[in-house]
Design a protein around this motif. Structure first.
Motif, PDB file in Angstrom:
ATOM      1  N   ASN A 136       0.834  -1.195   0.000  1.00  0.00           N
ATOM      2  CA  ASN A 136       0.000   0.000   0.000  1.00  0.00           C
ATOM      3  C   ASN A 136       0.869   1.246   0.000  1.00  0.00           C
ATOM      4  OD1 ASN A 136      -2.895  -1.045   0.347  1.00  0.00           O
ATOM      5  ND2 ASN A 136      -1.804  -2.106   1.975  1.00  0.00           N
ATOM      6  N   TYR A 137       0.574   2.148  -0.939  1.00  0.00           N
ATOM      7  CA  TYR A 137       1.266   3.419  -1.030  1.00  0.00           C
ATOM      8  C   TYR A 137       0.258   4.555  -0.831  1.00  0.00           C
ATOM      9  CZ  TYR A 137       5.382   1.100  -3.054  1.00  0.00           C
ATOM     10  OH  TYR A 137       6.488   0.304  -3.257  1.00  0.00           O
ATOM     11  N   ALA A 138       0.774   5.721  -0.415  1.00  0.00           N
ATOM     12  CA  ALA A 138      -0.121   6.870  -0.209  1.00  0.00           C
ATOM     13  C   ALA A 138       0.659   8.166  -0.316  1.00  0.00           C
ATOM     14  CB  ALA A 138      -0.816   6.779   1.145  1.00  0.00           C
ATOM     15  N   ASN A 139      -0.066   9.244  -0.647  1.00  0.00           N
ATOM     16  CA  ASN A 139       0.435  10.606  -0.503  1.00  0.00           C
ATOM     17  C   ASN A 139      -0.651  11.421   0.196  1.00  0.00           C
ATOM     18  OD1 ASN A 139      -1.465  11.197  -2.499  1.00  0.00           O
ATOM     19  ND2 ASN A 139       0.070  11.350  -4.139  1.00  0.00           N
ATOM     20  N   ASP A 140      -0.568  12.719   0.162  1.00  0.00           N
ATOM     21  CA  ASP A 140      -1.539  13.540   0.883  1.00  0.00           C
ATOM     22  C   ASP A 140      -2.934  13.472   0.278  1.00  0.00           C
ATOM     23  OD1 ASP A 140       0.419  14.333   2.627  1.00  0.00           O
ATOM     24  OD2 ASP A 140       0.902  16.175   1.521  1.00  0.00           O
ATOM     25  N   LYS A 191      11.058   2.497  -6.043  1.00  0.00           N
ATOM     26  CA  LYS A 191      12.461   2.609  -5.672  1.00  0.00           C
ATOM     27  C   LYS A 191      12.540   2.755  -4.165  1.00  0.00           C
ATOM     28  CE  LYS A 191      16.756   5.091  -6.645  1.00  0.00           C
ATOM     29  NZ  LYS A 191      17.382   6.211  -7.377  1.00  0.00           N
ATOM     30  N   ASP A 192      13.164   1.790  -3.513  1.00  0.00           N
ATOM     31  CA  ASP A 192      13.240   1.758  -2.056  1.00  0.00           C
ATOM     32  C   ASP A 192      11.818   1.813  -1.477  1.00  0.00           C
ATOM     33  OD1 ASP A 192      16.019   1.630  -2.159  1.00  0.00           O
ATOM     34  OD2 ASP A 192      16.210   3.804  -2.248  1.00  0.00           O
ATOM     35  N   TYR A 193      11.525   2.821  -0.653  1.00  0.00           N
ATOM     36  CA  TYR A 193      10.203   2.920  -0.029  1.00  0.00           C
ATOM     37  C   TYR A 193       9.324   3.969  -0.695  1.00  0.00           C
ATOM     38  CZ  TYR A 193      12.399   0.136   3.591  1.00  0.00           C
ATOM     39  OH  TYR A 193      13.051  -0.859   4.271  1.00  0.00           O
ATOM     40  N   LYS A 194       9.708   4.393  -1.887  1.00  0.00           N
ATOM     41  CA  LYS A 194       8.946   5.416  -2.597  1.00  0.00           C
ATOM     42  C   LYS A 194       8.538   4.912  -3.974  1.00  0.00           C
ATOM     43  CE  LYS A 194      11.089   9.298  -0.173  1.00  0.00           C
ATOM     44  NZ  LYS A 194      11.778  10.607  -0.288  1.00  0.00           N
ATOM     45  N   ALA A 195       7.548   5.599  -4.555  1.00  0.00           N
ATOM     46  CA  ALA A 195       7.075   5.211  -5.883  1.00  0.00           C
ATOM     47  C   ALA A 195       6.623   6.458  -6.638  1.00  0.00           C
ATOM     48  CB  ALA A 195       5.929   4.213  -5.783  1.00  0.00           C
ATOM     49  N   VAL A 202       1.550  13.334 -16.268  1.00  0.00           N
ATOM     50  CA  VAL A 202       1.326  13.924 -14.952  1.00  0.00           C
ATOM     51  C   VAL A 202       1.936  13.005 -13.889  1.00  0.00           C
ATOM     52  CG1 VAL A 202      -0.374  14.712 -13.271  1.00  0.00           C
ATOM     53  CG2 VAL A 202      -0.771  15.052 -15.727  1.00  0.00           C
ATOM     54  N   GLN A 203       2.796  13.562 -13.034  1.00  0.00           N
ATOM     55  CA  GLN A 203       3.528  12.774 -12.051  1.00  0.00           C
ATOM     56  C   GLN A 203       2.959  12.942 -10.644  1.00  0.00           C
ATOM     57  OE1 GLN A 203       7.759  13.423 -12.170  1.00  0.00           O
ATOM     58  NE2 GLN A 203       7.848  13.406 -14.413  1.00  0.00           N
ATOM     59  N   ASN A 204       2.900  11.815  -9.906  1.00  0.00           N
ATOM     60  CA  ASN A 204       2.502  11.827  -8.501  1.00  0.00           C
ATOM     61  C   ASN A 204       3.436  10.916  -7.726  1.00  0.00           C
ATOM     62  OD1 ASN A 204      -0.224  13.319  -7.976  1.00  0.00           O
ATOM     63  ND2 ASN A 204      -0.494  12.274  -9.944  1.00  0.00           N
ATOM     64  N   CYS A 205       3.945  11.421  -6.592  1.00  0.00           N
ATOM     65  CA  CYS A 205       4.861  10.647  -5.766  1.00  0.00           C
ATOM     66  C   CYS A 205       4.102  10.006  -4.601  1.00  0.00           C
ATOM     67  CB  CYS A 205       5.967  11.541  -5.217  1.00  0.00           C
ATOM     68  SG  CYS A 205       7.038  12.234  -6.501  1.00  0.00           S
ATOM     69  N   PHE A 206       4.550   8.810  -4.196  1.00  0.00           N
ATOM     70  CA  PHE A 206       3.911   8.076  -3.121  1.00  0.00           C
ATOM     71  C   PHE A 206       4.980   7.485  -2.206  1.00  0.00           C
ATOM     72  CE2 PHE A 206       0.957   8.116  -6.623  1.00  0.00           C
ATOM     73  CZ  PHE A 206      -0.288   8.279  -6.026  1.00  0.00           C
ATOM     74  N   GLU A 207       4.575   7.160  -0.979  1.00  0.00           N
ATOM     75  CA  GLU A 207       5.439   6.482  -0.028  1.00  0.00           C
ATOM     76  C   GLU A 207       4.785   5.198   0.426  1.00  0.00           C
ATOM     77  OE1 GLU A 207       6.607   8.929   3.193  1.00  0.00           O
ATOM     78  OE2 GLU A 207       7.829  10.272   1.952  1.00  0.00           O
ATOM     79  N   LEU A 208       5.606   4.172   0.677  1.00  0.00           N
ATOM     80  CA  LEU A 208       5.124   2.891   1.145  1.00  0.00           C
ATOM     81  C   LEU A 208       4.569   3.031   2.563  1.00  0.00           C
ATOM     82  CD1 LEU A 208       4.948  -0.180   0.461  1.00  0.00           C
ATOM     83  CD2 LEU A 208       7.175  -0.416   1.570  1.00  0.00           C
ATOM     84  N   LYS A 209       3.399   2.460   2.804  1.00  0.00           N
ATOM     85  CA  LYS A 209       2.727   2.614   4.092  1.00  0.00           C
ATOM     86  C   LYS A 209       2.658   1.320   4.887  1.00  0.00           C
ATOM     87  CE  LYS A 209       2.054   6.948   3.762  1.00  0.00           C
ATOM     88  NZ  LYS A 209       2.831   7.855   4.649  1.00  0.00           N
ATOM     89  N   ASP A 210       3.125   0.202   4.351  1.00  0.00           N
ATOM     90  CA  ASP A 210       3.074  -1.065   5.083  1.00  0.00           C
ATOM     91  C   ASP A 210       4.062  -1.058   6.227  1.00  0.00           C
ATOM     92  OD1 ASP A 210       2.404  -3.204   2.224  1.00  0.00           O
ATOM     93  OD2 ASP A 210       1.112  -1.935   3.443  1.00  0.00           O
TER      94      ASP A 210
END
Length: 210
Positions: A136-140, A191-195, A202-210
């Motif tokens: 699971n990934y998420a951003n704001d 890449k690592d804990y980010k995606a 259009v680009q959107n960045c996410f972080e791993l939430k597990d």
């Protein structure tokens, strides 16, 4: 040739009878792949179960893949296993919150979380689950559920987002630190804990939430 066909018929008859049993007694079957033609109805049914997106793929330390299907019929809970040499079916003997044991005769399959141990008369193998894997990934602004699957030796990710169509992307490239998936309109990079998700530029960045 006649003897081989006759032997194949006997093996398949025993196999079908075992499949039809609704019991947890020591009913197991093994089909040696070298004894059967590749296009029998029985093998097509096995292949369909073991190679669809709801099945599991485990990898041994030597890189070989093992396709596994967990049958959830309340009257006949068992595991189907495809090894490089044969098919097996083992009834469930024990279960707990995150694991189970399937066993018959000298063959045992024990799964705990994303790891499995496969014991036969000859050897004990430790295997790691490779498909499906859920993250699971998420951003704001949004959350994304990522399910990685291995289908016919091709790796995919399924991106599930709220209020948006699901996206299925094929693996394009992979290194120890970075994986890139894409289709005609979208790119997903882990890449690592980010995606990074790119849709029509259009680009959107996410972080791993597990």
């Amino acid at each position: 040739m006649y003897y081989k066909s006759f032997l194949t018929a006997i093996v398949l008859t025993i196999f079908i009878a075992s499949c039809q049993q609704k019991t947890h007694t020591a009913s197991t079957y093994k089909i040696d792949k070298s004894l059967t033609a590749a296009a029998t109805p029985l093998e097509k049914d096995l292949h369909a179960k073991l190679h669809n997106p709801t099945s599991y793929v485990y990898q041994a330390q030597d890189g070989r893949l093992y396709h596994v299907y967990y049958q959830t019929d309340p009257q006949d809970q068992r595991v189907l296993i495809e090894t490089p040499q044969a098919w097996f079916s083992l009834p469930q003997r024990e279960t707990w919150a995150k694991g189970a044991v399937y066993e018959a005769e000298a063959i045992r399959w024990e799964v705990q979380g994303d790891q499995a141990q496969f014991k036969t008369e000859d050897q004990t193998l430790l295997l790691q689950q490779r498909s499906p894997l859920v993250k699971n990934y998420a951003n704001d602004d949004q959350q994304i559920k990522i399910t990685t699957t291995l289908e016919n030796r091709q790796q995919y990710v399924l991106l599930e987002r709220k209020d948006a169509d699901n996206l299925k992307l094929a693996l394009e490239s992979k290194t120890p630190y970075k994986s890139t998936y894409s289709n005609d309109s979208a790119i997903w990079i882990e890449k690592d804990y980010k995606a990074l998700l790119i849709i029509n530029g259009v680009q959107n960045c996410f972080e791993l939430k597990d």
